[in-house]
Design a protein around this motif. Structure first.
Motif, PDB file in Angstrom:
ATOM      1  N   THR A  50     -21.796  23.032 -15.449  1.00  0.00           N
ATOM      2  CA  THR A  50     -20.631  22.523 -14.715  1.00  0.00           C
ATOM      3  C   THR A  50     -19.980  21.313 -15.384  1.00  0.00           C
ATOM      4  N   TYR A  51     -20.708  20.617 -16.250  1.00  0.00           N
ATOM      5  CA  TYR A  51     -20.127  19.444 -16.888  1.00  0.00           C
ATOM      6  C   TYR A  51     -19.205  19.882 -18.021  1.00  0.00           C
ATOM      7  N   ARG A  52     -18.005  19.333 -18.016  1.00  0.00           N
ATOM      8  CA  ARG A  52     -16.987  19.760 -18.972  1.00  0.00           C
ATOM      9  C   ARG A  52     -16.257  18.561 -19.569  1.00  0.00           C
ATOM     10  N   ARG A  53     -15.805  18.757 -20.806  1.00  0.00           N
ATOM     11  CA  ARG A  53     -15.009  17.741 -21.485  1.00  0.00           C
ATOM     12  C   ARG A  53     -13.544  18.152 -21.412  1.00  0.00           C
ATOM     13  N   ASN A  54     -12.729  17.241 -20.913  1.00  0.00           N
ATOM     14  CA  ASN A  54     -11.327  17.533 -20.656  1.00  0.00           C
ATOM     15  C   ASN A  54     -10.426  17.063 -21.796  1.00  0.00           C
ATOM     16  N   GLN A  55      -9.165  17.392 -21.700  1.00  0.00           N
ATOM     17  CA  GLN A  55      -8.205  17.070 -22.752  1.00  0.00           C
ATOM     18  C   GLN A  55      -8.145  15.571 -23.028  1.00  0.00           C
ATOM     19  N   ASP A  56      -8.282  14.759 -21.990  1.00  0.00           N
ATOM     20  CA  ASP A  56      -8.207  13.310 -22.172  1.00  0.00           C
ATOM     21  C   ASP A  56      -9.547  12.685 -22.567  1.00  0.00           C
ATOM     22  N   GLY A  57     -10.559  13.511 -22.810  1.00  0.00           N
ATOM     23  CA  GLY A  57     -11.864  13.027 -23.237  1.00  0.00           C
ATOM     24  C   GLY A  57     -12.830  12.718 -22.117  1.00  0.00           C
ATOM     25  N   THR A  58     -12.372  12.772 -20.878  1.00  0.00           N
ATOM     26  CA  THR A  58     -13.252  12.500 -19.749  1.00  0.00           C
ATOM     27  C   THR A  58     -14.207  13.669 -19.514  1.00  0.00           C
ATOM     28  N   ILE A  59     -15.310  13.366 -18.835  1.00  0.00           N
ATOM     29  CA  ILE A  59     -16.288  14.383 -18.453  1.00  0.00           C
ATOM     30  C   ILE A  59     -16.240  14.534 -16.940  1.00  0.00           C
ATOM     31  N   SER A  60     -16.167  15.763 -16.461  1.00  0.00           N
ATOM     32  CA  SER A  60     -16.121  16.004 -15.018  1.00  0.00           C
ATOM     33  C   SER A  60     -16.933  17.250 -14.685  1.00  0.00           C
ATOM     34  N   THR A  61     -17.130  17.470 -13.391  1.00  0.00           N
ATOM     35  CA  THR A  61     -17.845  18.666 -12.939  1.00  0.00           C
ATOM     36  C   THR A  61     -16.902  19.664 -12.279  1.00  0.00           C
ATOM     37  N   ALA A  80      -4.253  21.443 -21.878  1.00  0.00           N
ATOM     38  CA  ALA A  80      -3.754  21.200 -20.527  1.00  0.00           C
ATOM     39  C   ALA A  80      -4.223  22.249 -19.530  1.00  0.00           C
ATOM     40  N   GLN A  81      -4.624  23.398 -20.011  1.00  0.00           N
ATOM     41  CA  GLN A  81      -5.043  24.479 -19.122  1.00  0.00           C
ATOM     42  C   GLN A  81      -6.553  24.665 -19.044  1.00  0.00           C
ATOM     43  N   THR A  82      -7.283  24.243 -20.094  1.00  0.00           N
ATOM     44  CA  THR A  82      -8.718  24.531 -20.142  1.00  0.00           C
ATOM     45  C   THR A  82      -9.527  23.334 -20.644  1.00  0.00           C
ATOM     46  N   SER A  83     -10.818  23.354 -20.317  1.00  0.00           N
ATOM     47  CA  SER A  83     -11.783  22.372 -20.796  1.00  0.00           C
ATOM     48  C   SER A  83     -12.835  23.100 -21.620  1.00  0.00           C
ATOM     49  N   VAL A  84     -13.754  22.341 -22.216  1.00  0.00           N
ATOM     50  CA  VAL A  84     -14.900  22.931 -22.908  1.00  0.00           C
ATOM     51  C   VAL A  84     -16.168  22.337 -22.315  1.00  0.00           C
ATOM     52  N   GLY A 204     -20.436   6.466 -33.827  1.00  0.00           N
ATOM     53  CA  GLY A 204     -19.776   5.450 -33.028  1.00  0.00           C
ATOM     54  C   GLY A 204     -18.346   5.792 -32.684  1.00  0.00           C
ATOM     55  N   THR A 205     -18.103   7.059 -32.346  1.00  0.00           N
ATOM     56  CA  THR A 205     -16.758   7.483 -31.981  1.00  0.00           C
ATOM     57  C   THR A 205     -16.832   8.657 -31.023  1.00  0.00           C
ATOM     58  N   GLN A 206     -15.784   8.822 -30.227  1.00  0.00           N
ATOM     59  CA  GLN A 206     -15.614  10.005 -29.384  1.00  0.00           C
ATOM     60  C   GLN A 206     -14.444  10.846 -29.876  1.00  0.00           C
ATOM     61  N   ASN A 207     -13.987  10.569 -31.077  1.00  0.00           N
ATOM     62  CA  ASN A 207     -12.881  11.307 -31.679  1.00  0.00           C
ATOM     63  C   ASN A 207     -13.423  12.596 -32.282  1.00  0.00           C
ATOM     64  N   TYR A 208     -13.130  13.712 -31.648  1.00  0.00           N
ATOM     65  CA  TYR A 208     -13.709  14.985 -32.078  1.00  0.00           C
ATOM     66  C   TYR A 208     -13.085  15.502 -33.368  1.00  0.00           C
ATOM     67  N   SER A 209     -11.908  15.052 -33.711  1.00  0.00           N
ATOM     68  CA  SER A 209     -11.335  15.422 -35.005  1.00  0.00           C
ATOM     69  C   SER A 209     -12.161  14.817 -36.128  1.00  0.00           C
ATOM     70  N   ILE A 210     -12.578  13.561 -35.940  1.00  0.00           N
ATOM     71  CA  ILE A 210     -13.435  12.915 -36.932  1.00  0.00           C
ATOM     72  C   ILE A 210     -14.801  13.597 -36.978  1.00  0.00           C
ATOM     73  N   LEU A 211     -15.375  13.878 -35.812  1.00  0.00           N
ATOM     74  CA  LEU A 211     -16.705  14.502 -35.770  1.00  0.00           C
ATOM     75  C   LEU A 211     -16.696  15.867 -36.449  1.00  0.00           C
ATOM     76  N   LYS A 212     -15.686  16.671 -36.172  1.00  0.00           N
ATOM     77  CA  LYS A 212     -15.622  18.002 -36.788  1.00  0.00           C
ATOM     78  C   LYS A 212     -15.422  17.905 -38.295  1.00  0.00           C
ATOM     79  N   SER A 213     -14.642  16.948 -38.744  1.00  0.00           N
ATOM     80  CA  SER A 213     -14.412  16.820 -40.182  1.00  0.00           C
ATOM     81  C   SER A 213     -15.682  16.397 -40.913  1.00  0.00           C
ATOM     82  N   ILE A 214     -16.506  15.586 -40.263  1.00  0.00           N
ATOM     83  CA  ILE A 214     -17.754  15.142 -40.891  1.00  0.00           C
ATOM     84  C   ILE A 214     -18.727  16.297 -41.037  1.00  0.00           C
ATOM     85  N   VAL A 215     -18.773  17.164 -40.028  1.00  0.00           N
ATOM     86  CA  VAL A 215     -19.686  18.306 -40.094  1.00  0.00           C
ATOM     87  C   VAL A 215     -19.222  19.315 -41.138  1.00  0.00           C
ATOM     88  N   THR A 216     -17.923  19.579 -41.177  1.00  0.00           N
ATOM     89  CA  THR A 216     -17.439  20.701 -41.973  1.00  0.00           C
ATOM     90  C   THR A 216     -17.088  20.356 -43.415  1.00  0.00           C
TER      91      THR A 216
END
Length: 312
Positions: A50-61, A80-84, A204-216
């Motif tokens: 049920t825990y999801r990450r939203n477009q604005d970076g918040t976590i909700s249920t 704007a329509q979906t979370s992950v 030390g970041t919540q920027n997923y663009s940075i995180l994905k670039s580091i992995v890939t």
């Protein structure tokens, strides 16, 4: 011969149907009150997701529908329509595992991280890197509430709001040492190839663009202040579920060396202080098939990846 009991290796789930017994070493989580007899997969992972990450970076249920996992470099970006989903379907603030009381509800949100989609692999030739973003030590404190406080003799600074924003931060000196350190006696490394999966760090970041670039694109990149505020966290030294070594450590911390004469184990010797009773094959598995030849023949513990000197 040195040995290590199985229930000293990390999280021991209790599952009577499969013959898994509760941890006999600790009645409750070290530094907390979560009972060992109730520890199961759903103690940490929300079975309903049920825990999801939203477009604005918040976590909700609740809110936008979850379209896919949010754990991987291939995961879609919330819109704007979906979370992950939260990282690894971890429970967050307010989560209460079934059978527990409200007093044990989680206080911290799931951490930010990105894993490669092919994470479950040998590291015999290639490192497996998870881009740990932020929030890991705080999330661990959901159960290990006082692990860095009170009566514990070893209290390593770790990143997180609960311990102060600067706790565990890798300063420039530590970053340079992490980058330079390859193995005992070898400080010829560089930032571009510094990362080592046996000693990961929080970016030390919540920027997923940075995180994905580091992995890939930069799987071997060392800590970089341009990416965030790199820091030590619980998973820098421990594996999340358990490991082949005491206390769920990523390497054998019970000895002064992790190799002796170029090997992890002294399986032919009656007394082998550096192998803890393992065969060479067992020790190799505990290091995720990382060849012992990667290290110095008399390799010291991996605290030295960050520290020029380590207090004894």
């Amino acid at each position: 011969m040195a040995s290590s009991a199985g229930d000293r290796h990390g999280h021991n789930i209790s599952a009577q149907d499969f013959g898994f017994q509760a941890d006999s070493k600790n009645a409750s989580a070290p530094g907390g009150s979560y009972p060992s007899s109730a520890l199961s997969c759903t103690s940490c992972h929300d079975p309903h997701g049920t825990y999801r990450r939203n477009q604005d970076g918040t976590i909700s249920t609740s809110g936008k529908p979850i379209r896919d996992s949010g754990s991987y470099d291939t995961s879609p970006t919330p819109d704007a329509q979906t979370s992950v989903g939260s990282y690894r379907m971890l429970g967050g603030t307010g989560y209460v595992p079934q059978g527990m009381t409200g007093g044990l509800a989680f206080s911290f949100a799931p951490p930010s991280a990105v894993a490669p989609s092919d994470y479950n692999r040998s590291e015999a030739t290639t490192l497996t890197r998870v881009a740990y973003g932020s929030g890991f030590s705080d999330w661990c404190r959901n159960c290990h509430t006082n692990i860095h406080n009170g009566t514990y003799s070893f209290k390593h600074p770790a990143a997180g709001f609960a311990s102060g924003a600067s706790a565990g931060t890798l300063d420039v000196t530590m970053i340079n040492y992490y980058d330079q350190y390859i193995k005992t006696g070898d400080l010829t490394g560089s930032a571009a190839t510094a990362y080592f999966s046996l000693v990961p760090f929080e970016i030390g970041t919540q920027n997923y663009s940075i995180l994905k670039s580091i992995v890939t694109t930069s799987p071997t990149k060392g800590p970089d202040l341009a990416d965030g505020s790199p820091a030590v966290m619980c998973l820098s030294c421990h594996r999340g579920h358990a490991s082949g070594w005491d206390y769920g450590m990523r390497w054998n911390s019970k000895t002064s060396q992790i190799t002796y004469n170029g090997k992890y184990s002294q399986e032919s010797l009656l007394y082998q202080p550096y192998g803890q009773g393992r065969t060479e094959a067992e020790a190799l598995q505990a290091y995720y098939q990382t060849p012992s030849l990667k290290f110095d023949p008399s390799q010291q513990g991996l605290c030295y990846k960050c520290h020029a000197t380590v207090p004894q």
